[in-house]
Design an enzyme around this catalytic site. Structure first.
Site, PDB file in Angstrom:
ATOM      1  N   GLN A 127      -4.214  -5.141   7.323  1.00 20.64           N
ATOM      2  CA  GLN A 127      -5.143  -6.133   6.784  1.00 20.64           C
ATOM      3  C   GLN A 127      -5.042  -7.460   7.530  1.00 20.64           C
ATOM      4  O   GLN A 127      -5.687  -8.432   7.135  1.00 20.64           O
ATOM      5  CB  GLN A 127      -4.898  -6.342   5.280  1.00 20.64           C
ATOM      6  CG  GLN A 127      -5.154  -5.109   4.424  1.00 20.64           C
ATOM      7  CD  GLN A 127      -6.630  -4.717   4.335  1.00 20.64           C
ATOM      8  OE1 GLN A 127      -7.515  -5.513   4.635  1.00 20.64           O
ATOM      9  NE2 GLN A 127      -6.895  -3.483   3.925  1.00 20.64           N
ATOM     10  N   ASP A 170       3.292  -3.751   8.349  1.00 25.40           N
ATOM     11  CA  ASP A 170       2.007  -3.111   8.084  1.00 25.40           C
ATOM     12  C   ASP A 170       0.934  -4.166   8.356  1.00 25.40           C
ATOM     13  O   ASP A 170       0.735  -5.084   7.571  1.00 25.40           O
ATOM     14  CB  ASP A 170       1.965  -2.632   6.632  1.00 25.40           C
ATOM     15  CG  ASP A 170       0.609  -2.027   6.266  1.00 25.40           C
ATOM     16  OD1 ASP A 170      -0.347  -2.152   7.062  1.00 25.40           O
ATOM     17  OD2 ASP A 170       0.508  -1.436   5.177  1.00 25.40           O
ATOM     18  N   CYS A 209      -4.757   2.226  -3.699  1.00 25.50           N
ATOM     19  CA  CYS A 209      -3.520   2.776  -3.132  1.00 25.50           C
ATOM     20  C   CYS A 209      -2.351   1.811  -3.282  1.00 25.50           C
ATOM     21  O   CYS A 209      -1.503   1.718  -2.380  1.00 25.50           O
ATOM     22  CB  CYS A 209      -3.707   3.157  -1.669  1.00 25.50           C
ATOM     23  SG  CYS A 209      -4.993   4.375  -1.423  1.00 25.50           S
ATOM     24  N   HIS A 260       0.868  -1.167   0.000  1.00 18.76           N
ATOM     25  CA  HIS A 260       0.000   0.000   0.000  1.00 18.76           C
ATOM     26  C   HIS A 260       0.915   1.230   0.000  1.00 18.76           C
ATOM     27  O   HIS A 260       1.989   1.191   0.577  1.00 18.76           O
ATOM     28  CB  HIS A 260      -0.841  -0.052   1.281  1.00 18.76           C
ATOM     29  CG  HIS A 260      -1.938   0.954   1.364  1.00 18.76           C
ATOM     30  ND1 HIS A 260      -1.721   2.280   1.678  1.00 18.76           N
ATOM     31  CD2 HIS A 260      -3.276   0.834   1.186  1.00 18.76           C
ATOM     32  CE1 HIS A 260      -2.873   2.928   1.691  1.00 18.76           C
ATOM     33  NE2 HIS A 260      -3.837   2.075   1.395  1.00 18.76           N
ATOM     34  N   LYS A 319     -10.744  -0.089  10.283  1.00 20.64           N
ATOM     35  CA  LYS A 319     -10.876  -1.329   9.519  1.00 20.64           C
ATOM     36  C   LYS A 319     -11.248  -2.506  10.422  1.00 20.64           C
ATOM     37  O   LYS A 319     -11.358  -3.640   9.951  1.00 20.64           O
ATOM     38  CB  LYS A 319      -9.552  -1.650   8.805  1.00 20.64           C
ATOM     39  CG  LYS A 319      -9.197  -0.681   7.691  1.00 20.64           C
ATOM     40  CD  LYS A 319      -7.931  -1.151   6.978  1.00 20.64           C
ATOM     41  CE  LYS A 319      -7.256  -0.032   6.208  1.00 20.64           C
ATOM     42  NZ  LYS A 319      -7.855   0.218   4.896  1.00 20.64           N
TER      43      LYS A 319
HETATM   44  C1  PLP Z   1      -2.290  -2.746   3.677  1.00 17.87           C
HETATM   45  C2  PLP Z   1      -2.682  -1.362   4.087  1.00 17.87           C
HETATM   46  N1  PLP Z   1      -1.747  -0.531   4.576  1.00 17.87           N
HETATM   47  C3  PLP Z   1      -2.041   0.723   4.969  1.00 17.87           C
HETATM   48  C4  PLP Z   1      -3.315   1.219   4.861  1.00 17.87           C
HETATM   49  C5  PLP Z   1      -3.566   2.635   5.288  1.00 17.87           C
HETATM   50  O1  PLP Z   1      -4.428   2.694   6.381  1.00 17.87           O
HETATM   51  P1  PLP Z   1      -5.117   4.080   6.780  1.00 17.87           P
HETATM   52  O2  PLP Z   1      -5.660   4.666   5.524  1.00 17.87           O
HETATM   53  O3  PLP Z   1      -6.179   3.681   7.735  1.00 17.87           O
HETATM   54  O4  PLP Z   1      -4.064   4.938   7.397  1.00 17.87           O
HETATM   55  C6  PLP Z   1      -4.322   0.392   4.337  1.00 17.87           C
HETATM   56  C7  PLP Z   1      -5.724   0.832   4.191  1.00 17.87           C
HETATM   57  O5  PLP Z   1      -6.073   1.726   3.466  1.00 17.87           O
HETATM   58  C8  PLP Z   1      -3.995  -0.926   3.941  1.00 17.87           C
HETATM   59  O6  PLP Z   1      -4.922  -1.745   3.441  1.00 17.87           O
END
Ligand code: PLP
Ligand code: PLP
Lengths: 429, 150, 429, 150
Positions: free
Chosen positions: C221, C218, C384, C141, C244
């Site tokens: 998920q 990270d 993203c 991401h 999430k």
């Molecule tokens: C794998 C992963 N990393 C990072 C993020 C970023 O999370 P957030 O937008 O809640 O900061 C997301 C979700 O959008 C994600 O799915």
């Protein structure tokens, strides 16, 4: 109650009824919440707005294309428009942050990144280094002091601090002397969260403009309590928090002049703030999106919009007037008690509704405990303004910070209790 | 006038101890010492652990600092309690005091080993004040650690 | 339904009844919300917890001494303990952030600050510069890619990227070759938000440990969907978002090993994170407070704790199992439709419940519109993760991301619609 | 099968235009041009404004890009609409189209000046898709600005 009449105790009581948290007993007394300078209570309308969002529109914003996502995006952007209108800014000049602290840090890190060569040609104007000067004041909340200390440490720039006088007003002669041609940025608070001082924005902006310095306004204690128009104040950046103005926790606002926001390098990076990302490099969206990486405080933004609707309905001028009355009553009552010293200027025209004081011989924690025993919630400590307390010769003070939902009876209860507290702790004179 | 709860927090023995400040004044010569600070209010204490020549008994604590009546009284009562005690017994007393402070008004089974400091029990009903009462005791822990590290 | 039995459709429907947003019509159909990978819906228990806080305990945390402030602080810290227990961390290893994106940026800026000489002696271990290497992967991401690009740009370090294979699994041979002695930090996602790939954490950690590199996970998920124990995974830092995992927007978590958090220089600076502040300099509190400048997301932290209670009551193992079933059903159904290509590996053991796919000849936006017309909410776009999409040869994909409240009927409705979509847009083969 | 609303979004004229892509293929020689990108999905378009020798009339738009059926159809219909038009008339047409797109399903009083592009009216009911429909039109605005800057 009519919008045109000043807020009196009857009107305040009607407003208070909209705030569930105000309707409770603490230590056997009805709560008198006089800590709104730290955080305000929330009206049902704000809690309902957040809940309604979660129950009907909750979805990812600026990312999804399905119906809920489109609705969520619309409500989120409507909230931004609401904030922009409230402070006299354009929509794309309003950046969501988690709070005022993050907003101020955003500017500091943006400048840091520009100084490290990031952000391309247009960011150069923000670059600072050895020989450059940042100016703040002795009366600041730590949120408007430490980020600049750190920025100076990261870039090699120098931090200068405008001193305050004995009554906590700024030493404007010193300000004029300190704001020299090396100054690139001037950061100061609109209203002090301790001394109640309302700073002379126009004069300070004029000093900054004369040397081409950027102006950052800490508007945490003004936007919730008086009409603030960033365009009229002519500042470059302004920061404030939702939780001090009836809004949820976890949401704040950075205002920035469009031209500046679009030149400042990003701060937080991640999703939803880019156009194209390769493995090597990312291209950024224009402001405000370039500063809004990742999933945003969507429900909180919508809650803040509802808070603004509430404040607008009450009227910021009426709020300001009412608080000035409550503050003056508090000031008079406290100043008349032997052994109590009220911090800040005596001229009511220079003061907001906040009153911080020192009870001779009784530590602020003990004063606070005595008041809490009567259900009076006020704040004791240094209120995140250690240098100011040091300057005024106290380690900790007792702060009464009213909002429009407070009554004169609550103020009088504080005055009564303050009149007894020294005797309770065995001091007599 | 305060409530009965407030009276049990600010008992006479506490208000007096907060004024008398037994042990106030640091020694010029070096002793194991520690500094503690309550960041909310800026209250602080510096405490020296002065032992007899064998190092096995507390001679007397010496401290300086400023703070609310609870923190000052607590330092004073700690000084009274520990004078002459075997150093080896300190951890248990400090542990017991911490337990008392975290008891949320429930107290501990036997607070005798805390002497007059047991009067601080009322603090445990006010979470925000526990830090004030613990300040000196945490500083003593720190001083003991410094002494052990040598 | 019993905690010991697997979640079936009946159980899922009972859970769904706890989520007000799931009980609505979209375009004349009952909403089938299959975009939980972007953000989950919230159960009433979470909304109630937040509201209860605002109505009864709302006050400034770690600052006030009055009764409400003490209660607010207690609830806030209880929430932290809840999160810590949930991921197997110690209480002081849990730092609140506004989201995973901020958590990842916190690490990157902390390292940046250490590299600029801030943070004193203990921060030196984090300093990086020219010659040092940061490693991430092609499957990330943007939130776990761009912060490292920027960190590299700020410090002069180099960014290396572990490529993925055609099925979007990591090229572990390449990983072994890229993780050399110059590598100071390895950042990767536990579970991909696009390809559904569950990365081999143990192997990657072993590669990092062999060269003394820090490991950043990270966990966006994974934490909402399976039992995650940071101690067992043996990572140094982990980041995830509350929204999430049934929690409010605007709250996230950074886990960091205690020893590291206490050595890393602060990121945001301001109130409530200092011991002593002079006009020249600030001394910082230990972790986690040193990273929590300013008024925190208090109500949101408490909401997240309620979300964890809900997840714990359902059981993470059961959730994981159920999602694997739904994902496998979706995978089989989609893969059987001519002209549809499912991204990611075919081996179910390597996959989470997410399914992203490409419909040949029909743009993902149009696919999404077709599904939305039936009340099916899924996400279209690059999610993203532009580099990953580029690598897999698609600009945008259609992503179905179920949670435990979804039913097989909803999955089947997606499969049915996908079976029609190419014909609707005039493609036949 | 889709709903009547969906059918009015994806009218035959739109689906056909999205496939025919009138104007697709950039000219090798330089013309005022602009690139637009929809960051959510990565869709993009590069558009050239080709005028006659006087510069006062559009000869034809030329463009390349990739995207959903709405964005492709919109570029194609924009190309049809503008061929031969006075350059001076473009801002009004673009303004009218933007108004139509922002009408949230309400339409505009007179959509005649938009020709077949008026068929995109259905898009205005789907806020998330308005960006798709606007992509080519925004690019044309950009190209005109570039041309004016010269
Ligand atoms: C794998 C992963 N990393 C990072 C993020 C970023 O999370 P957030 O937008 O809640 O900061 C997301 C979700 O959008 C994600 O799915
Ligand atoms: C003057 C002033 N500036 C900055 C802040 C920081 O705001 P926050 O803690 O909401 O980020 C406050 C409030 O605490 C304040 O009163």
């Amino acid at each position: 109650m009519t919008q045109n009449l000043p807020i009196d105790d009857a009107a305040a009581a009607v407003y208070a009824a909209d705030f569930p948290a105000l309707d409770q007993e603490v230590n056997g007394h009805r709560l008198a919440y006089l800590d709104s300078g730290a955080t305000s209570q929330k009206p049902t309308a704000v809690l309902d707005a957040e809940r309604d969002f979660y129950e009907h529109h909750n979805a990812a914003v600026h990312r999804g294309a399905h119906t809920l996502a489109a609705l969520a995006t619309e409500r989120f952007e409507d909230a931004r428009a609401k904030v922009a209108g409230f402070i006299g800014a354009d929509i794309d000049e309003v950046v969501w942050t988690s709070g005022a602290t993050e907003a101020l840090n955003l500017i500091a890190y943006g400048i840091s990144n520009a100084s490290a060569g990031l952000g391309g040609e247009s960011a150069r104007r923000f670059a600072i280094g050895a020989g450059d000067v940042i100016v703040t004041t002795e009366g600041e909340h730590h949120a408007n002091l430490i980020p600049w200390q750190e920025l100076a440490a990261r870039t090699g720039a120098t931090l200068r601090v405008i001193p305050v006088l004995d009554d906590a007003t700024l030493d404007m002669d010193a300000a004029a002397a300190l704001i020299t041609s090396e100054v690139k940025l001037l950061a100061f608070t609109h209203v002090s969260n301790v001394s109640a001082v309302i700073n002379p924005v126009a004069e300070l902006v004029a000093l900054a403009r004369a040397v081409g310095a950027l102006v950052v306004l800490d508007a945490c204690q003004s936007v919730p309590h008086m009409g603030v128009n960033v365009r009229e104040l002519d500042v470059d950046f302004a920061a404030f928090s939702g939780h001090k103005m009836l809004g949820p926790t976890g949401i704040g606002v950075l205002y920035g002049r469009s031209e500046l926001l679009n030149a400042l390098p990003p701060f937080l990076t991640g999703g939803s703030m880019i156009t194209t990302v390769t493995l090597e490099k990312a291209e950024y969206l224009p402001a405000p999106q370039r500063f809004e990486a990742g999933t945003q405080q969507v429900a909180q933004a919508i809650g803040l919009a509802a808070a603004i609707d509430y404040l607008d309905a009450v009227g910021l001028d009426r709020i300001h007037e009412r608080e000035a009355d409550l503050g003056a009553r508090m000031y008079r009552g406290a100043a008349a008690i032997p052994g109590i010293r009220v911090l800040g200027p005596s001229d009511a025209a220079l003061r907001s509704g906040v009153v911080a004081l020192d009870v001779e011989g009784v530590h602020a924690h003990d004063v606070g405990q005595y008041l809490d025993d009567r259900g009076i919630a006020i704040r004791v400590g240094h209120h995140c303004a250690q240098p100011l307390h040091r300057r005024l010769g106290v380690t900790a003070s007792t702060r009464i910070s009213p909002y429009f939902y407070n009554t004169t009876a609550e103020i009088d209860a504080v005055i009564d209790a303050l009149g007894e507290v020294r005797a309770y702790f065995g001091l007599t004179d | 006038m305060g409530s009965p709860e407030l009276a049990s927090l600010y008992q006479q023995v506490i208000l007096e101890a907060s004024k008398q400040k037994h042990g106030f004044g640091l020694r010029p010569e070096p002793h194991p010492s520690n500094h503690q600070l309550n960041p909310t209010c800026g209250d602080e204490i510096t405490l020296q652990l002065v032992t007899d020549s064998s190092g096995e008994h507390v001679e007397k604590l010496a401290w300086e600092g400023q703070g609310c009546s609870i923190s000052m009284a607590s330092a004073s009562l700690l000084t009274d309690l520990t004078a002459g005690l075997p150093v080896a017994e300190l951890p248990e007393r400090i542990g017991l005091f911490r337990e008392l402070m975290q008891s949320k008004g429930a107290g501990v089974e036997d607070d005798e080993p805390l002497g007059d400091a047991a009067a601080l029990e009322g603090v445990s009903r006010y979470i925000a004040r526990v830090k004030c009462a613990m300040l000196a005791w945490t500083a003593l822990e720190g001083a003991m650690m410094e002494s052990a590290a040598k």
